[in-house]
Scaffold this motif. Sequence first.
Motif, PDB file in Angstrom:
ATOM      1  N   TRP A 266      -7.554  -0.241  -0.796  1.00  0.00           N
ATOM      2  CA  TRP A 266      -6.713  -0.044  -2.244  1.00  0.00           C
ATOM      3  C   TRP A 266      -5.915  -1.485  -2.321  1.00  0.00           C
ATOM      4  N   GLY A 267      -5.447  -2.055  -1.223  1.00  0.00           N
ATOM      5  CA  GLY A 267      -4.615  -3.061  -1.559  1.00  0.00           C
ATOM      6  C   GLY A 267      -5.499  -4.260  -1.896  1.00  0.00           C
TER       7      GLY A 267
ATOM      8  N   VAL B 230      -5.558  -4.730  -5.656  1.00  0.00           N
ATOM      9  CA  VAL B 230      -4.528  -5.209  -6.567  1.00  0.00           C
ATOM     10  C   VAL B 230      -4.724  -6.687  -7.222  1.00  0.00           C
TER      11      VAL B 230
ATOM     12  N   PHE C  25      -6.024   2.050   2.972  1.00  0.00           N
ATOM     13  CA  PHE C  25      -5.031   1.484   2.408  1.00  0.00           C
ATOM     14  C   PHE C  25      -5.206  -0.155   2.015  1.00  0.00           C
ATOM     15  N   VAL C  26      -5.967  -0.530   3.232  1.00  0.00           N
ATOM     16  CA  VAL C  26      -6.442  -2.154   3.061  1.00  0.00           C
ATOM     17  C   VAL C  26      -7.325  -2.207   1.785  1.00  0.00           C
TER      18      VAL C  26
END
Length: 185
Positions: free
Chosen positions: A34-35, A38, A31-32
């Motif tokens: 993917w973040g 952004v 998730f890090v």
Amino acid sequence: MKGFFALTEPKRRRYGVALFVGIIAGIMSAFVKWGAEVPLPPRTFSGGRDEFNPPFLFLRDYLGIDPTHTVYQFSEHIINPVHITHIIFSLVFAVGYCLVAEVFPKVKLWQGALAGIIATVAVHWISFPLLGLSPSLANIPFDEYLSELVGHIFWFWAIEMIRRDLRNRITHEPDAEVPLNSPYR
């Protein structure tokens, strides 16, 4: 214990803990990563090349799985499970990192940032172009490989923070290279 390739004492290694912690760190750090994509998207969609990401291409070209045929819906959003591939890759790298950290403590240099740099160079800058999953560095804009580099540094930094905290909490010991009587426990 001196030198870059110094090893920890075998009796201080906790492989089972490293495996368990690696699984947790792998899921959370995905998730890090993917973040980080952004604010710093990894692809520019320029140059008329195939714009699928390397995990999609790996599934399609090397495993024969077409991720476009296996979508699901969550909260009224259509989700392509190619994102699951990111979690799988993250699990593999985090577990590997945690196991290697038990033996070679220098892999943790700069709180994991060195491992992120090595992963970027080895995977995105060398392996993916050789496998035809991405163009060579000479054929992509600077911001694409900068995005991967920054994203991987954050990713491995997160893995290292999770690894160290959970390992130390579970074992009630400092990392394997730190003497048990050290004031830096």
